[in-house]
Write a protein that holds these residues in place. Structure first.
Motif, mmCIF file in Angstrom:
data_model
loop_
_atom_site.group_PDB
_atom_site.id
_atom_site.type_symbol
_atom_site.label_atom_id
_atom_site.label_comp_id
_atom_site.label_asym_id
_atom_site.label_seq_id
_atom_site.Cartn_x
_atom_site.Cartn_y
_atom_site.Cartn_z
ATOM 1 N N PRO A 141 0.832 -1.213 0.000
ATOM 2 C CA PRO A 141 0.000 0.000 0.000
ATOM 3 C C PRO A 141 0.864 1.259 0.000
ATOM 4 O O PRO A 141 1.946 1.286 0.590
ATOM 5 N N THR A 142 0.369 2.300 -0.682
ATOM 6 C CA THR A 142 1.095 3.568 -0.721
ATOM 7 C C THR A 142 0.575 4.556 0.313
ATOM 8 O O THR A 142 1.182 5.593 0.529
ATOM 9 N N SER A 143 -0.562 4.225 0.944
ATOM 10 C CA SER A 143 -1.084 5.083 2.011
ATOM 11 C C SER A 143 -1.739 4.216 3.077
ATOM 12 O O SER A 143 -2.018 3.033 2.855
ATOM 13 N N LEU A 144 -2.021 4.807 4.225
ATOM 14 C CA LEU A 144 -2.644 4.066 5.331
ATOM 15 C C LEU A 144 -4.091 3.692 5.034
ATOM 16 O O LEU A 144 -4.660 2.815 5.677
ATOM 17 N N HIS A 145 -4.707 4.349 4.054
ATOM 18 C CA HIS A 145 -6.119 4.116 3.741
ATOM 19 C C HIS A 145 -6.321 2.947 2.779
ATOM 20 O O HIS A 145 -7.441 2.512 2.563
ATOM 21 N N GLU A 146 -5.239 2.433 2.193
ATOM 22 C CA GLU A 146 -5.339 1.330 1.246
ATOM 23 C C GLU A 146 -5.221 0.007 1.983
ATOM 24 O O GLU A 146 -4.508 -0.114 2.957
ATOM 25 N N ARG A 147 -5.945 -0.987 1.483
ATOM 26 C CA ARG A 147 -5.750 -2.333 2.001
ATOM 27 C C ARG A 147 -4.564 -2.938 1.245
ATOM 28 O O ARG A 147 -4.128 -2.416 0.251
ATOM 29 N N GLY A 148 -4.082 -4.016 1.692
ATOM 30 C CA GLY A 148 -2.979 -4.599 0.936
ATOM 31 C C GLY A 148 -2.168 -5.522 1.785
ATOM 32 O O GLY A 148 -2.503 -5.764 2.935
ATOM 33 N N PRO A 149 -1.129 -6.068 1.270
ATOM 34 C CA PRO A 149 -0.606 -5.867 -0.073
ATOM 35 C C PRO A 149 -1.469 -6.567 -1.123
ATOM 36 O O PRO A 149 -2.277 -7.430 -0.800
ATOM 37 N N ASP A 150 -1.292 -6.192 -2.389
ATOM 38 C CA ASP A 150 -2.012 -6.782 -3.500
ATOM 39 C C ASP A 150 -1.055 -7.625 -4.328
ATOM 40 O O ASP A 150 0.081 -7.224 -4.578
ATOM 41 N N LEU A 151 -1.532 -8.788 -4.752
ATOM 42 C CA LEU A 151 -0.789 -9.624 -5.678
ATOM 43 C C LEU A 151 -1.401 -9.420 -7.058
ATOM 44 O O LEU A 151 -2.585 -9.658 -7.262
ATOM 45 N N VAL A 152 -0.606 -8.948 -8.010
ATOM 46 C CA VAL A 152 -1.064 -8.695 -9.377
ATOM 47 C C VAL A 152 -0.303 -9.636 -10.300
ATOM 48 O O VAL A 152 0.929 -9.597 -10.340
ATOM 49 N N LEU A 153 -1.048 -10.515 -11.015
ATOM 50 C CA LEU A 153 -0.426 -11.483 -11.914
ATOM 51 C C LEU A 153 -0.911 -11.280 -13.342
ATOM 52 O O LEU A 153 -2.090 -11.016 -13.567
ATOM 53 N N ASP A 154 -0.013 -11.463 -14.296
ATOM 54 C CA ASP A 154 -0.344 -11.502 -15.717
ATOM 55 C C ASP A 154 -0.038 -12.922 -16.169
ATOM 56 O O ASP A 154 1.117 -13.355 -16.151
ATOM 57 N N VAL A 155 -1.097 -13.673 -16.545
ATOM 58 C CA VAL A 155 -0.974 -15.086 -16.885
ATOM 59 C C VAL A 155 -1.132 -15.246 -18.387
ATOM 60 O O VAL A 155 -2.051 -14.699 -18.987
ATOM 61 N N ALA A 156 -0.237 -16.038 -19.008
ATOM 62 C CA ALA A 156 -0.284 -16.291 -20.449
ATOM 63 C C ALA A 156 -0.184 -17.787 -20.704
ATOM 64 O O ALA A 156 0.589 -18.496 -20.041
ATOM 65 N N GLU A 157 -0.964 -18.277 -21.668
ATOM 66 C CA GLU A 157 -0.931 -19.681 -22.043
ATOM 67 C C GLU A 157 0.264 -19.955 -22.955
ATOM 68 O O GLU A 157 0.510 -19.212 -23.904
ATOM 69 N N LEU A 158 1.012 -21.024 -22.654
ATOM 70 C CA LEU A 158 2.068 -21.473 -23.565
ATOM 71 C C LEU A 158 1.405 -22.263 -24.688
ATOM 72 O O LEU A 158 0.565 -23.112 -24.437
ATOM 73 N N VAL A 159 1.778 -21.975 -25.919
ATOM 74 C CA VAL A 159 1.178 -22.637 -27.078
ATOM 75 C C VAL A 159 2.250 -23.431 -27.793
ATOM 76 O O VAL A 159 3.295 -22.886 -28.166
ATOM 77 N N TRP A 160 1.987 -24.732 -27.997
ATOM 78 C CA TRP A 160 2.940 -25.602 -28.676
ATOM 79 C C TRP A 160 2.927 -25.309 -30.164
ATOM 80 O O TRP A 160 1.875 -25.133 -30.777
#
Length: 88
Positions: A64-83
């Motif tokens: 969190p960047t301030s006391l008013h934010e909840r957190g921490p946040d996990l942010v993922l970018d998922v991509a499928e591997l293509v054969w």
């Protein structure tokens, strides 16, 4: 070392189980980096195709960047591997 197991409930009422395993770095401060692999399991169409898919992910653990934010946040970018065939 990220090691997550969870269930996703889809809008149409299906359940998709997933696993994420990987490697996390303690830097940079405030946005620790994660790389990993993701597997899915489901017994319902159209999600059943995910049973045969391997995915990779990159992400961040954002503090969190301030006391008013909840957190921490996990942010993922998922991509499928293509054969694709290997060229001769």
């Amino acid at each position: 070392m990220p090691d997550f197991r969870a269930a996703i409930e889809t809008d149409d009422g299906a359940t998709v189980l997933f696993e994420c395993h990987g490697y996390g770095r303690a830097y940079p401060p405030g946005r620790r980096q994660i790389v990993g692999s993701v597997l899915h399991v489901s017994d319902r169409d159209p999600y059943r195709r995910l049973n045969d898919v391997v995915c990779v992910c990159v992400g961040e653990v954002r503090t969190p960047t301030s006391l008013h934010e909840r957190g921490p946040d996990l942010v993922l970018d998922v991509a499928e591997l293509v054969w694709e065939p290997i060229a001769d």
